[in-house]
Design a protein around this motif. Structure first.
Motif, PDB file in Angstrom:
ATOM      1  N   ALA A  97       0.846  -1.201   0.000  1.00 20.41           N
ATOM      2  CA  ALA A  97       0.000   0.000   0.000  1.00 20.41           C
ATOM      3  C   ALA A  97       0.876   1.245   0.000  1.00 20.41           C
ATOM      4  CB  ALA A  97      -0.942  -0.005   1.190  1.00 20.41           C
ATOM      5  N   ALA A  98       1.993   1.182  -0.704  1.00 19.20           N
ATOM      6  CA  ALA A  98       2.897   2.329  -0.773  1.00 19.20           C
ATOM      7  C   ALA A  98       2.139   3.565  -1.219  1.00 19.20           C
ATOM      8  CB  ALA A  98       4.033   2.024  -1.745  1.00 19.20           C
ATOM      9  N   GLY A  99       2.382   4.659  -0.522  1.00 18.30           N
ATOM     10  CA  GLY A  99       1.718   5.916  -0.817  1.00 18.30           C
ATOM     11  C   GLY A  99       0.544   6.201   0.085  1.00 18.30           C
ATOM     12  N   VAL A 100      -0.147   5.154   0.534  1.00 16.91           N
ATOM     13  CA  VAL A 100      -1.333   5.357   1.368  1.00 16.91           C
ATOM     14  C   VAL A 100      -0.967   6.005   2.696  1.00 16.91           C
ATOM     15  CG1 VAL A 100      -3.136   4.148   2.683  1.00 16.91           C
ATOM     16  CG2 VAL A 100      -2.695   3.532   0.287  1.00 16.91           C
ATOM     17  N   HIS A 101       0.150   5.576   3.278  1.00 13.58           N
ATOM     18  CA  HIS A 101       0.528   6.029   4.619  1.00 13.58           C
ATOM     19  C   HIS A 101       1.610   7.100   4.610  1.00 13.58           C
ATOM     20  CE1 HIS A 101      -1.767   2.631   6.167  1.00 13.58           C
ATOM     21  NE2 HIS A 101      -1.131   1.857   5.311  1.00 13.58           N
ATOM     22  N   ALA A 102       2.005   7.558   3.431  1.00 23.52           N
ATOM     23  CA  ALA A 102       3.164   8.446   3.338  1.00 23.52           C
ATOM     24  C   ALA A 102       2.960   9.750   4.101  1.00 23.52           C
ATOM     25  CB  ALA A 102       3.497   8.721   1.873  1.00 23.52           C
ATOM     26  N   ALA A 103       1.842  10.426   3.869  1.00 25.52           N
ATOM     27  CA  ALA A 103       1.613  11.716   4.512  1.00 25.52           C
ATOM     28  C   ALA A 103       1.517  11.570   6.027  1.00 25.52           C
ATOM     29  CB  ALA A 103       0.352  12.364   3.954  1.00 25.52           C
ATOM     30  N   SER A 104       0.752  10.581   6.486  1.00 31.15           N
ATOM     31  CA  SER A 104       0.557  10.410   7.931  1.00 31.15           C
ATOM     32  C   SER A 104       1.851  10.045   8.640  1.00 31.15           C
ATOM     33  CB  SER A 104      -0.494   9.334   8.187  1.00 31.15           C
ATOM     34  OG  SER A 104      -1.764   9.742   7.736  1.00 31.15           O
ATOM     35  N   ALA A 106       4.904  10.617   7.586  1.00 30.57           N
ATOM     36  CA  ALA A 106       5.837  11.741   7.512  1.00 30.57           C
ATOM     37  C   ALA A 106       5.511  12.794   8.564  1.00 30.57           C
ATOM     38  CB  ALA A 106       5.806  12.354   6.114  1.00 30.57           C
ATOM     39  N   GLU A 107       4.232  13.081   8.746  1.00 25.81           N
ATOM     40  CA  GLU A 107       3.888  14.098   9.739  1.00 25.81           C
ATOM     41  C   GLU A 107       4.191  13.604  11.146  1.00 25.81           C
ATOM     42  OE1 GLU A 107      -0.177  14.995   8.880  1.00 25.81           O
ATOM     43  OE2 GLU A 107      -0.981  13.521  10.306  1.00 25.81           O
ATOM     44  N   LEU A 108       4.052  12.290  11.387  1.00 22.40           N
ATOM     45  CA  LEU A 108       4.412  11.775  12.710  1.00 22.40           C
ATOM     46  C   LEU A 108       5.920  11.872  12.941  1.00 22.40           C
ATOM     47  CD1 LEU A 108       3.530  10.463  15.362  1.00 22.40           C
ATOM     48  CD2 LEU A 108       3.973   8.247  14.301  1.00 22.40           C
ATOM     49  N   ALA A 109       6.710  11.564  11.915  1.00 22.58           N
ATOM     50  CA  ALA A 109       8.170  11.660  12.061  1.00 22.58           C
ATOM     51  C   ALA A 109       8.582  13.061  12.476  1.00 22.58           C
ATOM     52  CB  ALA A 109       8.855  11.261  10.757  1.00 22.58           C
ATOM     53  N   VAL A 110       8.042  14.054  11.791  1.00 20.94           N
ATOM     54  CA  VAL A 110       8.369  15.436  12.130  1.00 20.94           C
ATOM     55  C   VAL A 110       7.785  15.799  13.494  1.00 20.94           C
ATOM     56  CG1 VAL A 110       8.113  17.848  11.428  1.00 20.94           C
ATOM     57  CG2 VAL A 110       8.543  16.091   9.704  1.00 20.94           C
ATOM     58  N   GLY A 111       6.572  15.317  13.771  1.00 22.54           N
ATOM     59  CA  GLY A 111       5.951  15.599  15.055  1.00 22.54           C
ATOM     60  C   GLY A 111       6.737  15.018  16.225  1.00 22.54           C
ATOM     61  N   LEU A 112       7.221  13.795  16.066  1.00 19.69           N
ATOM     62  CA  LEU A 112       8.028  13.185  17.128  1.00 19.69           C
ATOM     63  C   LEU A 112       9.313  13.958  17.356  1.00 19.69           C
ATOM     64  CD1 LEU A 112       7.607   9.375  16.351  1.00 19.69           C
ATOM     65  CD2 LEU A 112       6.799  10.577  18.384  1.00 19.69           C
ATOM     66  N   ALA A 113       9.949  14.373  16.262  1.00 15.31           N
ATOM     67  CA  ALA A 113      11.186  15.144  16.397  1.00 15.31           C
ATOM     68  C   ALA A 113      10.917  16.461  17.122  1.00 15.31           C
ATOM     69  CB  ALA A 113      11.804  15.396  15.025  1.00 15.31           C
ATOM     70  N   LEU A 114       9.872  17.159  16.703  1.00 13.63           N
ATOM     71  CA  LEU A 114       9.537  18.430  17.349  1.00 13.63           C
ATOM     72  C   LEU A 114       9.184  18.241  18.818  1.00 13.63           C
ATOM     73  CD1 LEU A 114       7.356  20.095  14.583  1.00 13.63           C
ATOM     74  CD2 LEU A 114       9.473  21.031  15.523  1.00 13.63           C
ATOM     75  N   ASP A 283      -1.937   5.148  10.915  1.00 12.84           N
ATOM     76  CA  ASP A 283      -3.322   4.928  11.331  1.00 12.84           C
ATOM     77  C   ASP A 283      -3.964   6.249  11.741  1.00 12.84           C
ATOM     78  OD1 ASP A 283      -5.632   3.625  11.802  1.00 12.84           O
ATOM     79  OD2 ASP A 283      -4.943   2.481  13.536  1.00 12.84           O
ATOM     80  N   THR A 284      -4.372   7.018  10.729  1.00  8.54           N
ATOM     81  CA  THR A 284      -4.997   8.311  10.961  1.00  8.54           C
ATOM     82  C   THR A 284      -6.262   8.409  10.112  1.00  8.54           C
ATOM     83  OG1 THR A 284      -3.919   9.507   9.154  1.00  8.54           O
ATOM     84  CG2 THR A 284      -2.680   9.301  11.224  1.00  8.54           C
ATOM     85  N   SER A 285      -6.895   9.565  10.182  1.00  9.32           N
ATOM     86  CA  SER A 285      -8.092   9.795   9.379  1.00  9.32           C
ATOM     87  C   SER A 285      -7.804   9.746   7.885  1.00  9.32           C
ATOM     88  CB  SER A 285      -8.705  11.149   9.738  1.00  9.32           C
ATOM     89  OG  SER A 285      -7.756  12.197   9.540  1.00  9.32           O
ATOM     90  N   ALA A 286      -6.536   9.908   7.511  1.00  8.85           N
ATOM     91  CA  ALA A 286      -6.174   9.868   6.089  1.00  8.85           C
ATOM     92  C   ALA A 286      -6.161   8.442   5.536  1.00  8.85           C
ATOM     93  CB  ALA A 286      -4.807  10.509   5.871  1.00  8.85           C
ATOM     94  N   PHE A 287      -6.097   7.450   6.412  1.00 10.54           N
ATOM     95  CA  PHE A 287      -5.909   6.078   5.951  1.00 10.54           C
ATOM     96  C   PHE A 287      -7.098   5.543   5.150  1.00 10.54           C
ATOM     97  CE2 PHE A 287      -6.809   1.548   7.080  1.00 10.54           C
ATOM     98  CZ  PHE A 287      -5.940   0.990   6.164  1.00 10.54           C
ATOM     99  N   GLN A 288      -8.306   5.616   5.714  1.00 13.09           N
ATOM    100  CA  GLN A 288      -9.450   4.955   5.082  1.00 13.09           C
ATOM    101  C   GLN A 288      -9.716   5.463   3.657  1.00 13.09           C
ATOM    102  OE1 GLN A 288     -10.935   2.328   6.046  1.00 13.09           O
ATOM    103  NE2 GLN A 288     -12.713   2.213   4.693  1.00 13.09           N
ATOM    104  N   PRO A 289      -9.836   6.761   3.441  1.00 11.89           N
ATOM    105  CA  PRO A 289     -10.100   7.187   2.058  1.00 11.89           C
ATOM    106  C   PRO A 289      -8.972   6.851   1.101  1.00 11.89           C
ATOM    107  CG  PRO A 289      -9.706   9.083   3.485  1.00 11.89           C
ATOM    108  CD  PRO A 289      -9.845   7.904   4.374  1.00 11.89           C
TER     109      PRO A 289
END
Length: 319
Positions: A97-104, A106-114, A283-289
């Motif tokens: 499912a490459a691409g499905v989880h990319a945005a979520s 990526a934002e967690l990676a940056v969020g964890l760092a911050l 596993d965010t709101s972006a996943f299902q759609p």
């Protein structure tokens, strides 16, 4: 259209809701529900040509796939497909499912760092005690960030890091140039780690990357460095990471670990310089759609005899 692709007629989904979400199926394709705990309600397991794995805990049911004796395609709902090839053999095609989880992710990676650098985790703990504690913390801006993994999610992390004005160094399997500049090879990791203030890991788990972030790489990191892992737990040497973090020399902000879940008695739970999230990167709101859109494209490809996206193993159908 290959003969094997044309023979894919019956596709199982892990639950009724997902099957309903992708309807109507293209002409010639039949959908059924197989939760891998029992038998499908309306078809024989031997008649299933393709399966969609469950999103969560797919590793726990891989041995059941051997019951589908005419299986030609396995579609994962995850970016990683750890263990699937071993379960189904080389003749079965595997799509991620490459691409499905990319945005979520990526934002967690940056969020964890911050969160770790700015002490948001510490502030959350202080809040429970009504404790006001002002400290000067590190900023993500001007940090030297070493990003290990330049695939789809790695590219999304890179894009999100740009506005934070970091000094970014990227690492792939081999040294090369791409449209964004130089990519270092993984054989340079120890040397590169000596200058890294933040190490972000997002490489897939393969035989080559298992334990890639080993004791030597971790020991090379400067005092006070931060390790962010949003890949797979086994890409990082868990024992070596634990030693470095518990000693207080470096910090970690991790969404994955080996093993999962982390045992209750594990010392990382008590380490104030460890920030842990329970494998929630995608596993965010972006996943299902996004997974529904991917599955609809895959079904359309199968219905027309075209090659589906994201094949990580071509099997007999698309060899």
């Amino acid at each position: 259209m290959s003969d094997s692709a044309a023979a894919i007629k019956t596709i199982s989904f892990p639950d009724q809701d997902l099957l309903e979400a992708v309807r109507p199926l293209p002409d010639g394709l039949r959908g059924t529900v197989w939760d891998f705990r029992g038998d499908p309600a309306d078809v024989d397991v031997a008649d299933i040509d393709a399966v969609v794995l469950p999103y969560l805990n797919a590793q726990d049911i891989l041995d059941v796939l051997s019951r589908a004796t005419n299986l030609k395609l396995v579609q994962a709902q995850t970016t990683g497909v750890d263990g699937v090839a071993e379960a189904v053999g080389s003749d079965v095609a595997i799509a991620s499912a490459a691409g499905v989880h990319a945005a979520s992710t990526a934002e967690l990676a940056v969020g964890l760092a911050l969160a770790s650098l700015r002490g948001i985790d510490a502030a959350a703990r202080d809040q429970r005690d009504a404790r006001w504690r002002h400290e000067r913390r590190l900023s993500l801006a001007d940090r030297k960030v070493l990003l290990v993994g330049v695939g789809g999610i790695g590219a999304e992390i890179s894009k999100r890091l740009l506005p934070f004005e970091v000094e970014l160094t990227r690492v792939g399997s081999k040294a090369r140039e791409d449209e964004h500049g130089h990519v270092h090879g993984s054989d340079e990791l120890v040397e590169l780690a000596r200058e890294a203030e933040v190490l972000i890991v997002i490489t897939p788990l393969t035989d080559a990357t298992r334990g890639l972030i080993d004791a030597d790489v971790l020991a090379a990191l400067p005092d006070g460095a931060l390790v962010v892992n949003v890949a797979r737990g086994a890409v990082v040497d868990s024992d070596a990471l634990t030693r470095e973090v518990v000693s207080g020399r470096i910090s970690c902000a991790i969404d994955v670990f080996d093993p999962e879940p982390i045992p209750e008695e594990h010392p990382l739970w008590q380490a104030e310089n460890a920030l842990i999230t329970p494998h929630v990167g995608g596993d965010t709101s972006a996943f299902q759609p996004r997974i529904v859109r991917l599955l609809k494209r895959q079904l359309a490809a199968l219905g027309s005899g075209a090659e589906p996206e994201n094949l990580v193993q071509r099997g007999g159908a698309w060899s």
